[in-house]
Scaffold this motif. Structure first.
Motif, mmCIF file in Angstrom:
data_model
loop_
_atom_site.group_PDB
_atom_site.id
_atom_site.type_symbol
_atom_site.label_atom_id
_atom_site.label_comp_id
_atom_site.label_asym_id
_atom_site.label_seq_id
_atom_site.Cartn_x
_atom_site.Cartn_y
_atom_site.Cartn_z
ATOM 1 N N PRO A 33 0.867 -1.190 -0.022
ATOM 2 C CA PRO A 33 0.160 -0.325 -0.197
ATOM 3 C C PRO A 33 0.824 1.052 0.654
ATOM 4 C CG PRO A 33 -0.249 -1.088 2.051
ATOM 5 C CD PRO A 33 0.873 -1.803 0.958
ATOM 6 N N ALA A 34 0.253 2.335 -0.625
ATOM 7 C CA ALA A 34 1.223 3.188 -0.561
ATOM 8 C C ALA A 34 1.401 3.898 0.919
ATOM 9 C CB ALA A 34 0.790 4.603 -1.144
ATOM 10 N N GLU A 35 0.904 3.710 2.066
ATOM 11 C CA GLU A 35 1.190 4.208 3.531
ATOM 12 C C GLU A 35 2.215 3.151 3.551
ATOM 13 O OE1 GLU A 35 -1.654 2.658 2.798
ATOM 14 O OE2 GLU A 35 -2.569 3.920 2.447
ATOM 15 N N ALA A 36 2.978 2.507 3.100
ATOM 16 C CA ALA A 36 4.685 1.778 2.947
ATOM 17 C C ALA A 36 6.156 2.655 3.023
ATOM 18 C CB ALA A 36 4.437 0.123 2.545
ATOM 19 N N ALA A 75 5.365 5.608 2.971
ATOM 20 C CA ALA A 75 5.356 7.330 3.511
ATOM 21 C C ALA A 75 6.809 7.704 4.084
ATOM 22 C CB ALA A 75 4.497 6.597 4.623
#
Length: 76
Positions: free
Chosen positions: A8-11, A13
């Motif tokens: 996921p994109a959060e990984a 951040a």
């Protein structure tokens, strides 16, 4: 890379992104980072707002080999 291997994109951040030093005059380039075994690529102009393309180590190695071998020279 199987579909379930994508992050996921959060990984990404807290990831440290790196771009080629040759891009410094105009600050526009692609940036790379590695999270686990996934290599993310994004547009440096957009920074954190950029879409993140995800590749395996083997995919990036193949692309770099081709670039070093001149396979993409016709694009510049």
């Amino acid at each position: 890379m199987a579909l379930h291997d994508y992050l996921p994109a959060e990984a990404f951040a807290a990831a440290t992104w790196q771009k080629a030093t040759a891009s410094q005059p105009n600050q526009s380039c692609v940036e790379f980072t590695k999270v686990g075994r996934v290599i993310g690529v994004r547009d440096s102009k957009l920074g954190a707002h950029s879409a993140i393309l995800q590749f395996t180590e083997n995919e990036i190695a193949a692309m770099l080999s081709g670039a070093k071998g001149g396979e993409f020279d016709h694009l510049t």
